[in-house]
Design a protein around this motif. Sequence first.
Motif, PDB file in Angstrom:
ATOM      1  N   THR A  34     -26.108 -34.555 -10.024  1.00  0.00           N
ATOM      2  CA  THR A  34     -27.229 -35.276  -9.398  1.00  0.00           C
ATOM      3  C   THR A  34     -27.928 -34.401  -8.354  1.00  0.00           C
ATOM      4  O   THR A  34     -29.111 -34.580  -8.093  1.00  0.00           O
ATOM      5  CB  THR A  34     -26.775 -36.601  -8.758  1.00  0.00           C
ATOM      6  N   ARG A  39     -32.783 -31.227  -6.374  1.00  0.00           N
ATOM      7  CA  ARG A  39     -33.322 -29.866  -6.278  1.00  0.00           C
ATOM      8  C   ARG A  39     -34.571 -29.710  -7.145  1.00  0.00           C
ATOM      9  O   ARG A  39     -35.541 -29.055  -6.748  1.00  0.00           O
ATOM     10  CB  ARG A  39     -32.257 -28.846  -6.710  1.00  0.00           C
ATOM     11  N   ARG A 108     -34.977 -41.237  -3.544  1.00  0.00           N
ATOM     12  CA  ARG A 108     -33.647 -41.714  -3.930  1.00  0.00           C
ATOM     13  C   ARG A 108     -33.759 -42.851  -4.948  1.00  0.00           C
ATOM     14  O   ARG A 108     -32.997 -42.921  -5.901  1.00  0.00           O
ATOM     15  CB  ARG A 108     -32.849 -42.167  -2.706  1.00  0.00           C
ATOM     16  N   ARG A 129     -23.468 -36.996  -3.689  1.00  0.00           N
ATOM     17  CA  ARG A 129     -23.119 -37.363  -2.313  1.00  0.00           C
ATOM     18  C   ARG A 129     -22.844 -38.856  -2.187  1.00  0.00           C
ATOM     19  O   ARG A 129     -22.110 -39.285  -1.300  1.00  0.00           O
ATOM     20  CB  ARG A 129     -24.259 -37.003  -1.348  1.00  0.00           C
ATOM     21  N   ASP A 130     -23.476 -39.649  -3.078  1.00  0.00           N
ATOM     22  CA  ASP A 130     -23.441 -41.111  -2.948  1.00  0.00           C
ATOM     23  C   ASP A 130     -23.054 -41.789  -4.262  1.00  0.00           C
ATOM     24  O   ASP A 130     -23.392 -42.942  -4.479  1.00  0.00           O
ATOM     25  CB  ASP A 130     -24.819 -41.626  -2.497  1.00  0.00           C
ATOM     26  N   ARG A 175     -27.186 -28.739   5.988  1.00  0.00           N
ATOM     27  CA  ARG A 175     -27.372 -29.721   4.910  1.00  0.00           C
ATOM     28  C   ARG A 175     -26.416 -30.906   5.089  1.00  0.00           C
ATOM     29  O   ARG A 175     -26.802 -32.063   4.927  1.00  0.00           O
ATOM     30  CB  ARG A 175     -27.178 -29.070   3.542  1.00  0.00           C
ATOM     31  N   ASP A 179     -27.552 -34.705   5.346  1.00  0.00           N
ATOM     32  CA  ASP A 179     -27.066 -35.596   4.275  1.00  0.00           C
ATOM     33  C   ASP A 179     -26.184 -36.721   4.825  1.00  0.00           C
ATOM     34  O   ASP A 179     -26.197 -37.837   4.305  1.00  0.00           O
ATOM     35  CB  ASP A 179     -26.275 -34.794   3.224  1.00  0.00           C
ATOM     36  N   ARG A 182     -28.605 -39.356   7.293  1.00  0.00           N
ATOM     37  CA  ARG A 182     -29.780 -40.120   6.827  1.00  0.00           C
ATOM     38  C   ARG A 182     -29.452 -41.608   6.718  1.00  0.00           C
ATOM     39  O   ARG A 182     -28.276 -41.996   6.573  1.00  0.00           O
ATOM     40  CB  ARG A 182     -30.273 -39.573   5.485  1.00  0.00           C
TER      41      ARG A 182
HETATM   42  O1  C5P Z   1     -25.037 -30.727  -4.820  1.00  0.00           O
HETATM   43  P1  C5P Z   1     -26.139 -29.866  -4.286  1.00  0.00           P
HETATM   44  O2  C5P Z   1     -25.714 -29.043  -3.118  1.00  0.00           O
HETATM   45  O3  C5P Z   1     -26.851 -29.096  -5.323  1.00  0.00           O
HETATM   46  O4  C5P Z   1     -27.190 -30.939  -3.735  1.00  0.00           O
HETATM   47  C1  C5P Z   1     -28.376 -30.527  -3.124  1.00  0.00           C
HETATM   48  C2  C5P Z   1     -28.846 -31.596  -2.160  1.00  0.00           C
HETATM   49  O5  C5P Z   1     -29.244 -32.762  -2.868  1.00  0.00           O
HETATM   50  C3  C5P Z   1     -27.823 -32.116  -1.139  1.00  0.00           C
HETATM   51  O6  C5P Z   1     -27.729 -31.274  -0.008  1.00  0.00           O
HETATM   52  C4  C5P Z   1     -28.387 -33.476  -0.800  1.00  0.00           C
HETATM   53  O7  C5P Z   1     -29.418 -33.374   0.148  1.00  0.00           O
HETATM   54  C5  C5P Z   1     -29.007 -33.923  -2.101  1.00  0.00           C
HETATM   55  N1  C5P Z   1     -28.162 -34.843  -2.861  1.00  0.00           N
HETATM   56  C6  C5P Z   1     -28.156 -36.170  -2.485  1.00  0.00           C
HETATM   57  N2  C5P Z   1     -27.457 -37.091  -3.209  1.00  0.00           N
HETATM   58  C7  C5P Z   1     -26.772 -36.723  -4.287  1.00  0.00           C
HETATM   59  C8  C5P Z   1     -26.727 -35.367  -4.670  1.00  0.00           C
HETATM   60  C9  C5P Z   1     -27.430 -34.441  -3.919  1.00  0.00           C
HETATM   61  O8  C5P Z   1     -28.784 -36.536  -1.488  1.00  0.00           O
HETATM   62  N3  C5P Z   1     -26.123 -37.630  -5.014  1.00  0.00           N
END
Ligand code: C5P
Length: 218
Positions: A34, A39, A108, A129-130, A175, A179, A182
């Motif tokens: 995700t 990205r 999101r 992350r979530d 980051r 993250d 928020r």
């Molecule tokens: O996993 P990765 O480091 O590639 O994720 C990039 C960014 O995407 C995270 O730092 C976060 O801000 C966001 N992200 C998120 N929720 C997710 C996956 C990634 O907010 N489920």
Amino acid sequence: QPSLVVAVDGTSGSGKSSTSRGVADRLGLRYLDTGAMFRAITWWLLREGIDVRDVAAVAAAADRPRLASGTDPLEPTITIDGVDVSVEIRGEEVTAAVSPVSAVPEVRARLLDLQREVIGAGGIVVEGRDIGSVVWPQAEVKVYLSADPDARAIRRTAEQGGTDVATTQQSLLERDRIDSGRATAPLTMADGAVHVDSTHLTLDEVIETIVALAAQAR
Ligand code: C5P
């Protein structure tokens, strides 16, 4: 168990991608990154010349690009408006802008729908992350993967073939700060998640740990 969903959340650079792909490969499951979706949207905003710090502009644009995720753990892909941007999204510019973009609720909401569509019938390892807290709280296996900042920075620097561990660490921690802080779907350990600290474990050991959790869930 064809419907099995394994959710792997955690801090930046904790090894989520290598681990999740390894687990999916071992168990014959699909894989969804995700983070790659966030990205890709960020890459597209930058290319369109949209100011990624302008929350209203980002929110207004969130629905415009067409996104698609390829879920083969050996060769995951992400395309935006039909263009494969798997390589481009790993660049420094995207990495620096992705956390502010991901904090925008409209971004999101858009990606949440896409993610739930892909996860759908299950049989998938999903990293983010979530995932265990918001996207798929009913996942049979939930993991919160972490590692000490030093270990994460050293691994990530080596991965990128660089030498500047301090700068890498700063970027990872920045980051994490955004993250976790928020308002919408912050990084957190989900209810029912198993905490795996990978600081002193090899990649294979982490994969084994999660494969064992999946076996128990069956
Ligand atoms: O996993 P990765 O480091 O590639 O994720 C990039 C960014 O995407 C995270 O730092 C976060 O801000 C966001 N992200 C998120 N929720 C997710 C996956 C990634 O907010 N489920």
